[in-house]
Enzyme design. Structure first.
Site, short mmCIF file in Angstrom:
data_model
loop_
_atom_site.label_atom_id
_atom_site.label_comp_id
_atom_site.label_asym_id
_atom_site.label_seq_id
_atom_site.Cartn_x
_atom_site.Cartn_y
_atom_site.Cartn_z
N GLY A 1 0.83 -1.20 0.00
CA GLY A 1 0.00 0.00 0.00
C GLY A 1 0.86 1.24 0.00
CB SER A 2 0.07 4.72 0.87
OG SER A 2 -0.19 4.71 2.26
N GLY B 1 2.67 2.42 5.36
CA GLY B 1 3.80 1.52 5.63
C GLY B 1 4.67 2.04 6.77
CD GLU C 1 6.76 -4.42 -2.97
OE1 GLU C 1 7.28 -3.43 -3.51
OE2 GLU C 1 7.40 -5.42 -2.57
CB CYS D 1 3.30 -0.57 -6.94
SG CYS D 1 2.08 -1.16 -5.85
#
Ligand code: UN1
Length: 487
Positions: A226-227, A231, A246, A280
């Site tokens: 995610g963002s 994270g 990730e 991403c």
């Protein structure tokens, strides 16, 4: 409309909150399902079930665990079209890409089933006589999986398959934008006969469900896609848990003056506007040599004009995921203009039949590397073109962002190609191919602000979900002291 339930300890159950949330079709804005708005108590129940199931699952031989993965793979194949059509409705991606998403899940379950007969450790020589040394791979324990909406089947599968084969039990929180895809995936796991408690699904918000997963002391590993912002928050509250992150990207395609421009344009269109820019790995910057810039731009514009925007069943570009994603793309389009970039096309939200979260494919040119649209992740169909005078400058521009997921170069010069492989600061580099399109038997992940070193898929995909135990077996029958009794 009845709300879909959580899956805890092998049963479909309601949240103790008594509340539900809705998932919308982003092309029509109609409700496609209701889901449990779960709370911390629900997560605790899921953790208890996963904890109870852990010892038996961990002691099930890995090749026997692999049989469940193989069965899941077969059921995914059987349900591929149904799941793909569901993805079109719930996430909005176009049907060909939705089939690819399910295929990626099929591939990873197939690949990780094979790991059941590998899960290699090492053996080596001891420094002492009559002593044996090796390392073996054990599961982490109960792990939490927190997944995004952009690959609503594939990304959960990237995490579920290695977590299962390594012998972990799981608490899974899908994105609240795509909970129905997660429910259908779990139904397949249930149908494959995976023992109760091994996989548990809890739907709900990051603040309630996600936070409890990250903080719960019985969860030993967390895998998140995610963002960057989320994270970083996860890292702050996860303490010493094993965390795999990730995060975002600001991926670049370099187009050199000797590039096959037809090919480069195809790669840019696919990378920037495939999945409506919501990968991403999406291409959000093109650094193009000044000698070919004009020609490249006119070829690109010609191609982009032909793209059909609309619901994923019948279009080339589907909607964005939700209203706030449209607002974000609109905001960045305004920022681009205000920063002095030249708008070549797009820049506006669109409704089709008065509905849907559509946004025009948007290209800015004459961008400067330090503009916001060249540095910040937008996660929409917005591309920034930057001119360069040579290879060295192109690499400098490419590397001048906080992220490091994917990069690409179009050139016929193999010296530049190899230098790009060596010099681009990203976890993935493509030569004469777009920034998207990883395959499941190779590691996937980024450097710099994109993550904390974890790699998903491929042979390294099991690292995130396993711990190494080092074993010394002394059969000398006497006390031998390492470092001291050396000959
Ligand atoms: C992502 O967007 O998080 O390489 C994953 C790709 C896909 C995976 C993307 N195979 O674009």
């Amino acid at each position: 409309m009845k709300a879909h339930k959580n899956y805890i300890d092998g049963k479909w159950v309601s949240s103790s909150s008594g509340q539900a949330f809705e998932s919308l079709n982003p092309a029509t804005e109609s409700v496609i399902g209701k889901f449990q708005k779960s709370n911390k108590e629900d997560v605790k129940k899921a953790v208890a079930a996963a904890d109870k199931a852990f010892h038996n699952w961990r002691d099930t031989p890995a090749p026997a665990r692999a049989k469940y993965l193989w069965k899941i793979k077969d059921l995914l194949i059987e349900n591929k079209e149904k799941l793909a059509r569901l993805e079109v409705q719930e996430m909005g991606k176009v049907i060909t890409e939705a089939r690819g998403d399910v295929q990626e899940a099929i591939d990873i379950f197939e690949y990780m089933a094979g790991e059941g007969r590998r899960l290699f450790g090492h053996t080596t020589k001891s420094e002492l006589r009559d002593k044996f040394a090796m390392s073996v791979r054990n599961p982490v324990g109960v792990v939490g999986l927190i997944t995004p909406w952009n690959f609503p089947i594939a990304i959960p599968a990237w995490k579920l398959a290695p977590a299962l084969i390594c012998g972990n039990t799981i608490v899974f929180k899908p994105s609240s934008d795509t909970p129905l895809c997660a429910v259908e995936l779990i139904k397949i796991i249930e149908k494959a006969g995976v023992p109760r408690g091994v996989v548990n699904l809890v739907t709900g918000s990051g603040n309630d469900v996600g936070a409890e997963i990250v903080e719960n002391p019985k969860i030993y590993g967390v895998s998140f896609t995610g963002s960057k912002e989320t994270g970083e928050n996860i890292l702050k509250s996860a303490g010493v848990k094993k965390v795999g992150l990730e995060l975002g990207g600001k991926n670049v395609i370099i187009v050199m003056d000797d590039a096959n421009l037809e090919l480069a344009v195809s790669g840019v269109v696919w990378g920037a506007f495939g999945t409506t820019g919501q990968r991403c790995t999406a291409t959000s910057r093109v650094v193009v040599h000044k000698k070919v810039k004009k020609k490249f731009e006119s070829m690109l514009l010609n191609r982009v004009k032909k793209l059909k925007l609309g619901p994923g069943e019948t279009s080339d570009i589907g909607p964005l995921i939700n209203k706030s994603a449209v607002e974000k793309s609109a905001r960045y389009s305004e920022i681009g203009k205000a920063e002095g970039a030249k708008l070549l096309c797009g820049g506006k939200p669109v409704k089709i039949n008065g509905r849907g979260y559509f946004f025009q494919p948007t290209i800015f040119t004459d961008c400067k590397p330090d503009m916001k649209i060249c540095r910040e992740e937008i996660f929409g169909p917005i591309l920034a073109i930057i001119e360069t005078k040579n290879f060295d400058e192109a690499v400098k521009i490419a590397n001048g962002v906080e992220y490091g997921l994917s990069s690409s170069i179009y050139t016929e010069n193999m010296n530049f190609a190899f230098r790009a492989i060596n010099e681009l600061e990203t976890g993935l580099t493509y030569i004469n191919s777009s920034t998207i399109g990883s395959e499941v038997h190779l590691p996937f992940g980024g450097v710099k602000g994109t993550g904390n070193g974890a790699r998903e898929a491929g042979i390294l995909g099991i690292e995130e979900f396993s711990e190494i135990k080092t074993v010394y077996f002394d059969y000398s029958g006497k006390l031998q002291k390492a470092q001291i009794d050396n000959e």
